[in-house]
Design a protein around this motif. Structure first.
Motif, PDB file in Angstrom:
ATOM      1  N   GLU A  34      -4.549   4.898   3.533  1.00 61.81           N
ATOM      2  CA  GLU A  34      -3.354   4.902   4.391  1.00 61.81           C
ATOM      3  C   GLU A  34      -2.486   3.662   4.127  1.00 61.81           C
ATOM      4  OE1 GLU A  34      -4.891   7.245   8.360  1.00 61.81           O
ATOM      5  OE2 GLU A  34      -5.666   5.203   8.037  1.00 61.81           O
ATOM      6  N   VAL A  35      -3.154   2.526   3.862  1.00 58.09           N
ATOM      7  CA  VAL A  35      -2.385   1.323   3.485  1.00 58.09           C
ATOM      8  C   VAL A  35      -1.586   1.628   2.228  1.00 58.09           C
ATOM      9  CG1 VAL A  35      -2.545  -1.097   2.741  1.00 58.09           C
ATOM     10  CG2 VAL A  35      -4.093  -0.242   4.509  1.00 58.09           C
ATOM     11  N   ILE A  36      -2.282   2.260   1.260  1.00 58.68           N
ATOM     12  CA  ILE A  36      -1.620   2.568  -0.018  1.00 58.68           C
ATOM     13  C   ILE A  36      -0.431   3.498   0.204  1.00 58.68           C
ATOM     14  CG2 ILE A  36      -1.939   3.728  -2.256  1.00 58.68           C
ATOM     15  CD1 ILE A  36      -4.888   2.639  -2.156  1.00 58.68           C
ATOM     16  N   SER A  37      -0.649   4.568   0.955  1.00 58.17           N
ATOM     17  CA  SER A  37       0.451   5.538   1.087  1.00 58.17           C
ATOM     18  C   SER A  37       1.614   4.979   1.913  1.00 58.17           C
ATOM     19  CB  SER A  37      -0.053   6.868   1.652  1.00 58.17           C
ATOM     20  OG  SER A  37      -0.462   6.661   2.991  1.00 58.17           O
ATOM     21  N   GLN A  38       1.313   4.105   2.873  1.00 52.83           N
ATOM     22  CA  GLN A  38       2.418   3.595   3.706  1.00 52.83           C
ATOM     23  C   GLN A  38       3.176   2.451   3.061  1.00 52.83           C
ATOM     24  OE1 GLN A  38       1.730   2.799   7.881  1.00 52.83           O
ATOM     25  NE2 GLN A  38       0.218   4.418   7.983  1.00 52.83           N
ATOM     26  N   TYR A  39       2.453   1.586   2.349  1.00 53.63           N
ATOM     27  CA  TYR A  39       3.081   0.318   1.943  1.00 53.63           C
ATOM     28  C   TYR A  39       3.158   0.062   0.441  1.00 53.63           C
ATOM     29  CZ  TYR A  39       2.321  -0.858   6.844  1.00 53.63           C
ATOM     30  OH  TYR A  39       2.339  -0.851   8.218  1.00 53.63           O
ATOM     31  N   LEU A  40       2.357   0.774  -0.359  1.00 49.73           N
ATOM     32  CA  LEU A  40       2.195   0.339  -1.753  1.00 49.73           C
ATOM     33  C   LEU A  40       2.673   1.366  -2.770  1.00 49.73           C
ATOM     34  CD1 LEU A  40      -1.392  -1.231  -1.493  1.00 49.73           C
ATOM     35  CD2 LEU A  40       0.814  -2.304  -1.011  1.00 49.73           C
ATOM     36  N   ARG A  41       2.925   0.852  -3.963  1.00 50.91           N
ATOM     37  CA  ARG A  41       3.180   1.710  -5.126  1.00 50.91           C
ATOM     38  C   ARG A  41       2.446   1.072  -6.305  1.00 50.91           C
ATOM     39  NH1 ARG A  41       6.828  -0.611  -8.700  1.00 50.91           N
ATOM     40  NH2 ARG A  41       7.942  -2.411  -7.859  1.00 50.91           N
ATOM     41  N   VAL A  42       2.329   1.851  -7.387  1.00 54.01           N
ATOM     42  CA  VAL A  42       1.704   1.314  -8.595  1.00 54.01           C
ATOM     43  C   VAL A  42       2.822   0.899  -9.545  1.00 54.01           C
ATOM     44  CG1 VAL A  42       0.220   1.885 -10.565  1.00 54.01           C
ATOM     45  CG2 VAL A  42      -0.319   2.800  -8.301  1.00 54.01           C
ATOM     46  N   ASP A  43       2.743  -0.325 -10.062  1.00 58.87           N
ATOM     47  CA  ASP A  43       3.834  -0.801 -10.932  1.00 58.87           C
ATOM     48  C   ASP A  43       3.557  -0.483 -12.400  1.00 58.87           C
ATOM     49  OD1 ASP A  43       2.054  -2.677 -11.900  1.00 58.87           O
ATOM     50  OD2 ASP A  43       3.142  -4.426 -11.164  1.00 58.87           O
ATOM     51  N   GLU A  44       4.417  -0.966 -13.274  1.00 59.18           N
ATOM     52  CA  GLU A  44       4.330  -0.641 -14.705  1.00 59.18           C
ATOM     53  C   GLU A  44       3.061  -1.215 -15.362  1.00 59.18           C
ATOM     54  OE1 GLU A  44       6.872  -1.889 -13.067  1.00 59.18           O
ATOM     55  OE2 GLU A  44       6.897  -3.999 -13.604  1.00 59.18           O
ATOM     56  N   ASP A  45       2.441  -2.226 -14.736  1.00 57.06           N
ATOM     57  CA  ASP A  45       1.177  -2.762 -15.265  1.00 57.06           C
ATOM     58  C   ASP A  45      -0.039  -2.098 -14.611  1.00 57.06           C
ATOM     59  OD1 ASP A  45       2.500  -4.637 -16.866  1.00 57.06           O
ATOM     60  OD2 ASP A  45       2.740  -5.985 -15.149  1.00 57.06           O
ATOM     61  N   ASN A  46       0.222  -1.040 -13.825  1.00 60.31           N
ATOM     62  CA  ASN A  46      -0.857  -0.318 -13.148  1.00 60.31           C
ATOM     63  C   ASN A  46      -1.473  -1.095 -11.979  1.00 60.31           C
ATOM     64  OD1 ASN A  46      -1.580   2.268 -13.362  1.00 60.31           O
ATOM     65  ND2 ASN A  46      -3.413   1.895 -14.638  1.00 60.31           N
ATOM     66  N   ASP A  47      -0.718  -2.021 -11.428  1.00 60.83           N
ATOM     67  CA  ASP A  47      -1.186  -2.799 -10.277  1.00 60.83           C
ATOM     68  C   ASP A  47      -0.514  -2.290  -9.000  1.00 60.83           C
ATOM     69  OD1 ASP A  47      -2.820  -4.774 -11.587  1.00 60.83           O
ATOM     70  OD2 ASP A  47      -0.967  -5.636 -12.371  1.00 60.83           O
ATOM     71  N   TYR A  48      -1.242  -2.450  -7.882  1.00 63.76           N
ATOM     72  CA  TYR A  48      -0.611  -2.152  -6.598  1.00 63.76           C
ATOM     73  C   TYR A  48       0.322  -3.296  -6.206  1.00 63.76           C
ATOM     74  CZ  TYR A  48      -3.689   1.782  -5.611  1.00 63.76           C
ATOM     75  OH  TYR A  48      -4.330   2.998  -5.645  1.00 63.76           O
ATOM     76  N   VAL A  49       1.540  -2.917  -5.815  1.00 65.36           N
ATOM     77  CA  VAL A  49       2.516  -3.883  -5.286  1.00 65.36           C
ATOM     78  C   VAL A  49       3.174  -3.229  -4.072  1.00 65.36           C
ATOM     79  CG1 VAL A  49       2.987  -5.005  -7.522  1.00 65.36           C
ATOM     80  CG2 VAL A  49       4.343  -3.006  -6.839  1.00 65.36           C
ATOM     81  N   PHE A  50       3.896  -4.019  -3.282  1.00 68.48           N
ATOM     82  CA  PHE A  50       4.584  -3.429  -2.138  1.00 68.48           C
ATOM     83  C   PHE A  50       5.686  -2.483  -2.627  1.00 68.48           C
ATOM     84  CE2 PHE A  50       3.055  -7.360   0.124  1.00 68.48           C
ATOM     85  CZ  PHE A  50       2.138  -6.666   0.896  1.00 68.48           C
ATOM     86  N   LYS A  51       5.871  -1.383  -1.874  1.00 70.11           N
ATOM     87  CA  LYS A  51       6.877  -0.391  -2.258  1.00 70.11           C
ATOM     88  C   LYS A  51       8.247  -1.016  -2.358  1.00 70.11           C
ATOM     89  CE  LYS A  51       5.042   3.896  -0.420  1.00 70.11           C
ATOM     90  NZ  LYS A  51       4.964   4.794   0.710  1.00 70.11           N
ATOM     91  N   GLU A  52       8.525  -1.884  -1.394  1.00 68.27           N
ATOM     92  CA  GLU A  52       9.857  -2.480  -1.346  1.00 68.27           C
ATOM     93  C   GLU A  52       9.755  -3.947  -1.017  1.00 68.27           C
ATOM     94  OE1 GLU A  52      11.987  -0.269   1.576  1.00 68.27           O
ATOM     95  OE2 GLU A  52      12.001   1.526   0.315  1.00 68.27           O
ATOM     96  N   MET A  53      10.752  -4.667  -1.461  1.00 67.16           N
ATOM     97  CA  MET A  53      10.869  -6.066  -1.066  1.00 67.16           C
ATOM     98  C   MET A  53      12.183  -6.192  -0.299  1.00 67.16           C
ATOM     99  SD  MET A  53       8.141  -7.453  -2.077  1.00 67.16           S
ATOM    100  CE  MET A  53       8.424  -9.187  -1.808  1.00 67.16           C
ATOM    101  N   PRO A  54      12.340  -7.115   0.673  1.00 64.33           N
ATOM    102  CA  PRO A  54      11.329  -8.030   1.182  1.00 64.33           C
ATOM    103  C   PRO A  54      10.045  -7.335   1.629  1.00 64.33           C
ATOM    104  CG  PRO A  54      13.484  -8.477   2.171  1.00 64.33           C
ATOM    105  CD  PRO A  54      13.616  -7.227   1.372  1.00 64.33           C
ATOM    106  N   CYS A  55       8.983  -8.100   1.623  1.00 68.15           N
ATOM    107  CA  CYS A  55       7.670  -7.606   2.008  1.00 68.15           C
ATOM    108  C   CYS A  55       7.718  -6.967   3.404  1.00 68.15           C
ATOM    109  CB  CYS A  55       6.699  -8.788   2.008  1.00 68.15           C
ATOM    110  SG  CYS A  55       5.079  -8.350   2.670  1.00 68.15           S
ATOM    111  N   PRO A  56       7.061  -5.820   3.589  1.00 70.08           N
ATOM    112  CA  PRO A  56       7.085  -5.154   4.898  1.00 70.08           C
ATOM    113  C   PRO A  56       6.428  -5.975   6.008  1.00 70.08           C
ATOM    114  CG  PRO A  56       5.476  -4.128   3.438  1.00 70.08           C
ATOM    115  CD  PRO A  56       6.268  -5.076   2.602  1.00 70.08           C
ATOM    116  N   PHE A  57       5.657  -6.995   5.649  1.00 67.91           N
ATOM    117  CA  PHE A  57       4.967  -7.805   6.667  1.00 67.91           C
ATOM    118  C   PHE A  57       5.693  -9.119   6.974  1.00 67.91           C
ATOM    119  CE2 PHE A  57       1.669  -5.166   4.625  1.00 67.91           C
ATOM    120  CZ  PHE A  57       1.373  -4.379   5.741  1.00 67.91           C
ATOM    121  N   LEU A  58       6.851  -9.293   6.344  1.00 67.93           N
ATOM    122  CA  LEU A  58       7.633 -10.505   6.615  1.00 67.93           C
ATOM    123  C   LEU A  58       8.455 -10.282   7.889  1.00 67.93           C
ATOM    124  CD1 LEU A  58       8.586 -13.321   5.575  1.00 67.93           C
ATOM    125  CD2 LEU A  58      10.445 -12.116   4.402  1.00 67.93           C
ATOM    126  N   CYS A  59       8.294 -11.185   8.861  1.00 69.11           N
ATOM    127  CA  CYS A  59       9.019 -11.058  10.134  1.00 69.11           C
ATOM    128  C   CYS A  59      10.381 -11.765  10.032  1.00 69.11           C
ATOM    129  CB  CYS A  59       8.216 -11.684  11.268  1.00 69.11           C
ATOM    130  SG  CYS A  59       6.550 -11.026  11.407  1.00 69.11           S
TER     131      CYS A  59
END
Ligand code: SF4
Ligand code: SF4
Length: 161
Positions: free
Chosen positions: A82-107
């Motif tokens: 659920e963390v993956i589907s809500q917040y993450l995507r796989v980048d060109e190096d095959n790593d998980y990164v946040f879907k969008e920036m700014p980070c979704p956890f930045l207040c």
């Protein structure tokens, strides 16, 4: 505090000089490098308040490991998938990164809403206090475009040496 908007241009202006500087460090002063850069790291972070900046959380974002995802999931009471589907995507190096920036956890006040459980890469950024610093000097030269502390550390290192 260094102006974040002018930082990329300032850093690029001195980039070649910094590259040449590290070539001479490699020849002459590798042994002293870690101690000096770690002291400059402490000095820079005594000066610069990350809560007045948050530029890394706005523009870079970490790579997340499976452990990071599990820890964040436990904090948010979500399953890793659920963390993956809500917040993450796989980048060109095959790593998980946040879907969008700014980070979704930045207040809005620049605090991190998952601070205690933030990814390891967030804890370690900008890596200027790590051992064998020379191994990441090229990455650090790039980070000077984003992080005012890194810019200050590198400029002070060149001045001191
Ligand atoms: S998880 Fe926290 S520390 Fe990491 S990028 Fe997001 S807001 Fe910044
Ligand atoms: S970019 Fe550097 S100074 Fe700014 S919040 Fe991140 S670590 Fe702190």
């Amino acid at each position: 505090m260094i102006d974040i908007h002018s930082l990329p241009e300032k850093a690029r202006k001195v980039e070649q000089e910094t590259i040449r500087f590290f070539k001479s460090v490699k020849k002459n002063r590798m042994r002293e490098l870690d101690d000096t850069i770690h002291a400059l790291h402490e000095e820079a972070f005594d000066d610069i308040n990350c809560l007045e900046c948050a530029n890394c959380c706005r523009s870079l974002g970490p790579r997340l490991t499976d452990r990071d995802i599990e820890r964040i999931g436990a904090a948010l009471r979500l399953k890793p998938r659920e963390v993956i589907s809500q917040y993450l995507r796989v980048d060109e190096d095959n790593d998980y990164v946040f879907k969008e920036m700014p980070c979704p956890f930045l207040c809005s006040d620049n605090y991190c809403s998952i601070y205690e459980d933030r990814p390891r890469a967030c804890r370690e950024y900008p890596h200027t206090d790590r051992k064998k610093f020379y191994q990441i000097h090229s990455l650090t030269i790039k980070n000077a475009e984003t992080c005012p502390a890194v810019f200050q550390i590198l400029e002070n290192l060149k001045k001191e040496w």
